[in-house]
Design a protein around this motif. Structure first.
Motif, PDB file in Angstrom:
ATOM      1  N   GLN A  13       0.827  -1.199   0.000  1.00  0.00           N
ATOM      2  CA  GLN A  13       0.000   0.000   0.000  1.00  0.00           C
ATOM      3  C   GLN A  13       0.863   1.251   0.000  1.00  0.00           C
ATOM      4  O   GLN A  13       2.023   1.214   0.459  1.00  0.00           O
ATOM      5  CB  GLN A  13      -0.902  -0.001   1.231  1.00  0.00           C
ATOM      6  N   PRO A  14       0.337   2.358  -0.485  1.00  0.00           N
ATOM      7  CA  PRO A  14       1.082   3.621  -0.413  1.00  0.00           C
ATOM      8  C   PRO A  14       1.512   3.905   1.021  1.00  0.00           C
ATOM      9  O   PRO A  14       0.738   3.702   1.965  1.00  0.00           O
ATOM     10  CB  PRO A  14       0.071   4.649  -0.910  1.00  0.00           C
ATOM     11  N   GLY A  15       2.759   4.365   1.153  1.00  0.00           N
ATOM     12  CA  GLY A  15       3.336   4.617   2.467  1.00  0.00           C
ATOM     13  C   GLY A  15       4.041   3.416   3.062  1.00  0.00           C
ATOM     14  O   GLY A  15       4.726   3.548   4.087  1.00  0.00           O
ATOM     15  N   GLY A  16       3.896   2.278   2.439  1.00  0.00           N
ATOM     16  CA  GLY A  16       4.515   1.055   2.940  1.00  0.00           C
ATOM     17  C   GLY A  16       5.971   0.921   2.545  1.00  0.00           C
ATOM     18  O   GLY A  16       6.553   1.816   1.909  1.00  0.00           O
ATOM     19  N   SER A  84       8.217   4.650   2.442  1.00  0.00           N
ATOM     20  CA  SER A  84       7.284   5.689   1.992  1.00  0.00           C
ATOM     21  C   SER A  84       6.952   5.524   0.513  1.00  0.00           C
ATOM     22  O   SER A  84       6.998   6.489  -0.267  1.00  0.00           O
ATOM     23  CB  SER A  84       7.877   7.083   2.248  1.00  0.00           C
ATOM     24  N   LYS A  86       5.245   5.160  -3.063  1.00  0.00           N
ATOM     25  CA  LYS A  86       4.192   5.897  -3.734  1.00  0.00           C
ATOM     26  C   LYS A  86       3.709   5.095  -4.950  1.00  0.00           C
ATOM     27  O   LYS A  86       4.469   4.276  -5.495  1.00  0.00           O
ATOM     28  CB  LYS A  86       4.730   7.246  -4.215  1.00  0.00           C
ATOM     29  N   PRO A  87       2.499   5.346  -5.412  1.00  0.00           N
ATOM     30  CA  PRO A  87       2.029   4.632  -6.618  1.00  0.00           C
ATOM     31  C   PRO A  87       2.971   4.802  -7.810  1.00  0.00           C
ATOM     32  O   PRO A  87       3.123   3.871  -8.612  1.00  0.00           O
ATOM     33  CB  PRO A  87       0.666   5.271  -6.872  1.00  0.00           C
ATOM     34  N   THR A  90       5.641   2.215  -8.756  1.00  0.00           N
ATOM     35  CA  THR A  90       5.269   0.945  -9.376  1.00  0.00           C
ATOM     36  C   THR A  90       6.070   0.723 -10.649  1.00  0.00           C
ATOM     37  O   THR A  90       6.090   1.576 -11.539  1.00  0.00           O
ATOM     38  CB  THR A  90       3.766   0.929  -9.705  1.00  0.00           C
ATOM     39  N   THR A 118       4.540  -3.245  -6.970  1.00  0.00           N
ATOM     40  CA  THR A 118       3.270  -2.573  -7.232  1.00  0.00           C
ATOM     41  C   THR A 118       2.826  -1.863  -5.963  1.00  0.00           C
ATOM     42  O   THR A 118       2.700  -2.497  -4.905  1.00  0.00           O
ATOM     43  CB  THR A 118       2.193  -3.560  -7.680  1.00  0.00           C
ATOM     44  N   VAL A 119       2.617  -0.557  -6.082  1.00  0.00           N
ATOM     45  CA  VAL A 119       2.178   0.253  -4.944  1.00  0.00           C
ATOM     46  C   VAL A 119       0.758   0.710  -5.232  1.00  0.00           C
ATOM     47  O   VAL A 119       0.525   1.527  -6.127  1.00  0.00           O
ATOM     48  CB  VAL A 119       3.099   1.453  -4.715  1.00  0.00           C
ATOM     49  N   SER A 120      -0.169   0.171  -4.473  1.00  0.00           N
ATOM     50  CA  SER A 120      -1.584   0.447  -4.746  1.00  0.00           C
ATOM     51  C   SER A 120      -2.410   0.156  -3.512  1.00  0.00           C
ATOM     52  O   SER A 120      -2.093  -0.736  -2.727  1.00  0.00           O
ATOM     53  CB  SER A 120      -2.073  -0.420  -5.908  1.00  0.00           C
ATOM     54  N   SER A 121      -3.474   0.944  -3.362  1.00  0.00           N
ATOM     55  CA  SER A 121      -4.401   0.694  -2.264  1.00  0.00           C
ATOM     56  C   SER A 121      -5.547  -0.206  -2.720  1.00  0.00           C
ATOM     57  O   SER A 121      -6.418  -0.541  -1.925  1.00  0.00           O
ATOM     58  CB  SER A 121      -4.946   2.017  -1.713  1.00  0.00           C
TER      59      SER A 121
END
Length: 121
Positions: A13-16, A84, A86-87, A90, A118-121
């Protein structure tokens, strides 16, 4: 003669955070620079971070302060700690290394097969 194998990618997830690893194996005498690149869909491959054999580092402006590259010379391994996220981070992340093989005076350049981040919620 040399293989680079990346691992540690995945969905976050974003911020991860994620930690990528790149292990080099084969007839390796020593490794000069180890570099992480990334390529997002429809975009050119770009340098993310580089570390020399002596530990000097440089980063893309887009990841400064969030990503940290390190290496373990004894294990022929490089790491990329990504915080930190961000999408826009990705991409497929690739490891690259300049390797001195036994019996050769000049380094050869090698690429890994890549690992998806992959950065996604």
């Amino acid at each position: 003669q040399v293989q680079l194998v990346e691992s540690g990618g995945g969905l976050v997830q974003p911020g991860g955070s994620l930690r990528l690893s790149c292990v080099a194996s084969g007839s390796i005498r020593s490794i000069n620079a180890m570099t992480w690149y990334r390529q997002a869909p429809g975009k050119q491959r770009e340098l993310v971070a580089r570390i020399t054999s002596g530990g000097s580092t440089n980063y893309a402006d887009s990841v400064k302060g969030r990503f940290t590259i390190s290496r373990d010379n004894a294990k022929n391994t490089a790491y990329l700690q990504m915080n930190s996220l961000k999408p826009e981070d990705t991409a497929v992340y690739y490891c690259n290394a300049d390797v001195f093989l036994w019996g050769t005076p000049y380094p050869s350049n090698y690429w890994g097969q890549g690992t998806q981040v992959t950065v996604s919620s």
